[in-house]
Design an enzyme around this catalytic site. Structure first.
Site, mmCIF file in Angstrom:
data_model
loop_
_atom_site.group_PDB
_atom_site.id
_atom_site.type_symbol
_atom_site.label_atom_id
_atom_site.label_comp_id
_atom_site.label_asym_id
_atom_site.label_seq_id
_atom_site.Cartn_x
_atom_site.Cartn_y
_atom_site.Cartn_z
ATOM 1 C CB THR A 278 54.232 34.531 91.730
ATOM 2 O OG1 THR A 278 53.576 33.869 90.657
ATOM 3 C CG2 THR A 278 54.641 33.508 92.774
ATOM 4 C CD GLN A 308 51.695 31.040 88.847
ATOM 5 O OE1 GLN A 308 50.501 31.221 88.603
ATOM 6 N NE2 GLN A 308 52.636 31.123 87.908
ATOM 7 C CD GLN A 330 50.794 26.920 90.033
ATOM 8 O OE1 GLN A 330 49.652 26.684 89.679
ATOM 9 N NE2 GLN A 330 51.727 27.333 89.196
ATOM 10 C CG ASP A 331 54.209 29.005 92.780
ATOM 11 O OD1 ASP A 331 54.513 27.834 92.507
ATOM 12 O OD2 ASP A 331 54.399 29.958 92.006
ATOM 13 C CG ASP A 352 56.394 24.346 90.407
ATOM 14 O OD1 ASP A 352 56.742 23.162 90.260
ATOM 15 O OD2 ASP A 352 56.118 25.094 89.447
ATOM 16 N NE ARG A 419 57.126 22.457 87.519
ATOM 17 C CZ ARG A 419 56.262 22.986 86.663
ATOM 18 N NH1 ARG A 419 56.239 22.580 85.405
ATOM 19 N NH2 ARG A 419 55.416 23.923 87.048
ATOM 20 C CD1 TRP A 421 60.707 28.788 87.181
ATOM 21 C CD2 TRP A 421 61.285 29.440 89.243
ATOM 22 N NE1 TRP A 421 60.191 30.050 87.378
ATOM 23 C CE2 TRP A 421 60.538 30.472 88.629
ATOM 24 C CE3 TRP A 421 61.754 29.628 90.542
ATOM 25 C CZ2 TRP A 421 60.247 31.682 89.278
ATOM 26 C CZ3 TRP A 421 61.458 30.811 91.193
ATOM 27 C CH2 TRP A 421 60.721 31.824 90.569
#
Length: 513
Positions: A278, A308, A330-331, A352, A419, A421
């Site tokens: 990531t 990610q 994502q990310d 996220d 959420r 992490w």
């Protein structure tokens, strides 16, 4: 010799080899008992030949910072020796990330102990938080690529514990605001009005794909900036066009100025699904402090099925992003570490998609949830791992709505504000318009009961169809802020001390609520 045996021998040499020196261990034990990790504190202090009786908390802090730096240097040196032992591209990718991250950790610890660097207590807390985040990121890379963690130096865990101790010793009041005598670089001081003289500052170099500038690629311009003499602001004007590049900006005080969202576009496609970490998937990664971006689109085109995939990663302290767009799934936007400010930006993603462990404030921004691979979106995933880190994600006076691809399937997708992490995840959403896409619960568990007591999630005076807090989660760590004094802790002026450094960037901001 097998790698595991090699690391194990190194571990015993480090921790069992030295003889105990003859000083007052009661003194050490007394001071170390004030920290969250007394055992490594006691061990390394009592095995330090330069140890002397500790007379004050400030002296204890200096000694603890120097101790963390010394162990980080040793861990970095040991990590370097593991490179030839990497067996495949995934192990090598995780290892290469760790080398960079150890470099960043050593650099931030150096800043906290260097007598020639002006450093307020808030600066120290920020840089120590960043140093700890770097080590967490190193470990995360090994985990997400499925690489055995025995490739990591075993002593790195103790470096983390020593840094955690310094955070606890240096701990500053939540509302502490640094004075003008702080550790900020000269260019952010009130006397410097250079950037305020013009809304379009003079470019040092121009990037144009058609050859009409100094360079055809942004990477070439960034390399030129790193070779410049002096440390003043260096402005790179990037003309309209699509630049397919992966860029890392390590020099300080760089500004990227584009022709506007959707006009100047930097794009890449690295992802965890494609074999990257990531951390290393970012199309643009910014490390050098004092970075500014204006009128740029940062994009990652890996898509919703490759996991990610970061469009931009920032670990730049005192960085500002104005009228920029961050596009991915994502990310998307990795607010990795240090102090960051985002104004009038667009952020697109699914899972996220605003994440990391910076102290980051998003003000007057548009946040768009897209259509996910699965049926769940989470806007944020904040990564505070230590209760004394002065980090968090704050979304202020913004809009959270559905992107064009999500609207047709809105009824089949659940979207949450965030959420946890990490254990002490901290996110605040205030005075923001929440469209009907946000689930009435508001927030989502990461894994069972993990972090539900230790996180800090809060809402204050939000508006829109999903703003009612009547059906929100009942976790111990969630709260609705009732007063302006509670909410003001998370404003630009207080949370990131923006009054001290944002004015010099010529970016508009609201200091308070």
């Amino acid at each position: 010799m097998a790698l595991r045996a090699y690391v194990t021998i190194f571990f015993f040499c480090i921790f069992l080899g030295p003889t105990v020196f003859g000083y007052d261990q009661k003194d050490v034990k007394s001071w170390c008992s004030k920290t969250p990790n007394p055992k490594p504190c006691e061990y390394f202090l009592t095995h330090n030949p330069n140890h002397r009786p500790i007379k004050s908390e400030s002296e204890f802090l200096k000694i603890s910072m120097k101790l963390a730096l010394d162990r980080a240097l040793l861990a970095k040196s040991h990590a370097f020796t593991l490179g030839p032992k990497c067996r495949d591209s995934r192990e090598k990718a995780a290892w290469e990330d760790c080398l960079k991250l150890y470099d960043y950790t050593v650099s931030k610890l150096n800043e906290t102990v260097d007598p020639y660097v002006k450093c307020s207590k808030v600066d120290a807390q920020t840089w120590l938080s960043s140093a700890l985040t770097n080590l967490e990121t190193c470990r995360t890379g090994f985990i997400e690529l499925g690489v055995p963690d025995f490739l990591l130096p075993l002593m790195s865990n103790n470096v983390s514990k020593l840094i955690s101790n310094t955070l606890a010793i240096n701990k500053v009041p939540f509302n502490y605001t640094p004075s003008q005598e702080n550790g900020f670089p000269e260019w952010v001081r009130p006397g410097d009005r250079k950037l305020l003289q013009s809304s379009t500052p003079q470019a040092n170099v121009v990037v144009a794909k058609d050859g009409s500038g100094n360079f055809r690629t942004i990477k070439e311009a960034v390399n030129a900036a790193s070779r410049r003499s002096g440390s003043g602001r260096f402005v790179i004007y990037v003309k309209q066009g699509v630049y397919n590049e992966n860029i890392e900006i390590r020099a300080k005080n760089i500004m990227l100025r584009g022709d506007g969202i959707g006009k100047t576009i930097i794009t890449g496609s690295k992802s965890v699904g494609g074999g990257s970490t990531t951390f290393n998937s970012a199309t643009v990664a910014v490390v050098g402090d004092g970075f500014i971006a204006r009128g740029i689109t940062f994009r990652n085109t890996a898509g919703p099925n490759n996991g990610q995939a970061v469009a931009l990663r920032s670990g730049s302290d005192l960085s500002v992003f104005y009228q920029c767009s961050f596009e991915g799934y994502q990310d998307t936007l990795y607010v990795h570490s240090n102090r960051q400010f985002y104004r009038e930006c667009n952020i697109y993603g699914t899972v996220d998609f605003i994440f990391g462990n910076a102290a980051a404030v998003f003000q007057n921004c548009n946040i768009f949830a897209r259509r996910p691979q699965n049926k769940t979106n989470t806007v944020t995933a904040q990564g505070r791992s230590d209760p004394n880190q002065n980090t968090g994600i704050v979304i202020h006076n913004s809009r959270i709505t559905a992107g064009s691809d999500l609207r047709p399937v809105l009824g089949s997708v659940k979207t949450y504000l965030g959420r946890p992490w990490r254990q002490y995840s901290r996110t605040v959403v205030m005075k923001t318009f929440l469209d009907g896409l946000i689930d009435p619960r508001g927030w989502l568990e990461w894994n069972g009961n993990f972090a539900l007591r230790t996180l800090f999630y809060a809402e204050y005076q939000n508006t829109g169809p999903s703003s009612s807090t009547g059906g929100r989660v009942t976790w111990p760590g969630f709260r609705v802020l009732r007063t302006a004094s509670e909410a003001s802790r998370f404003t630009v002026g207080n949370f990131i001390a923006g009054n001290s450094w944002i004015p010099a960037t010529n970016v508009p901001f609201t200091s308070g609520l």
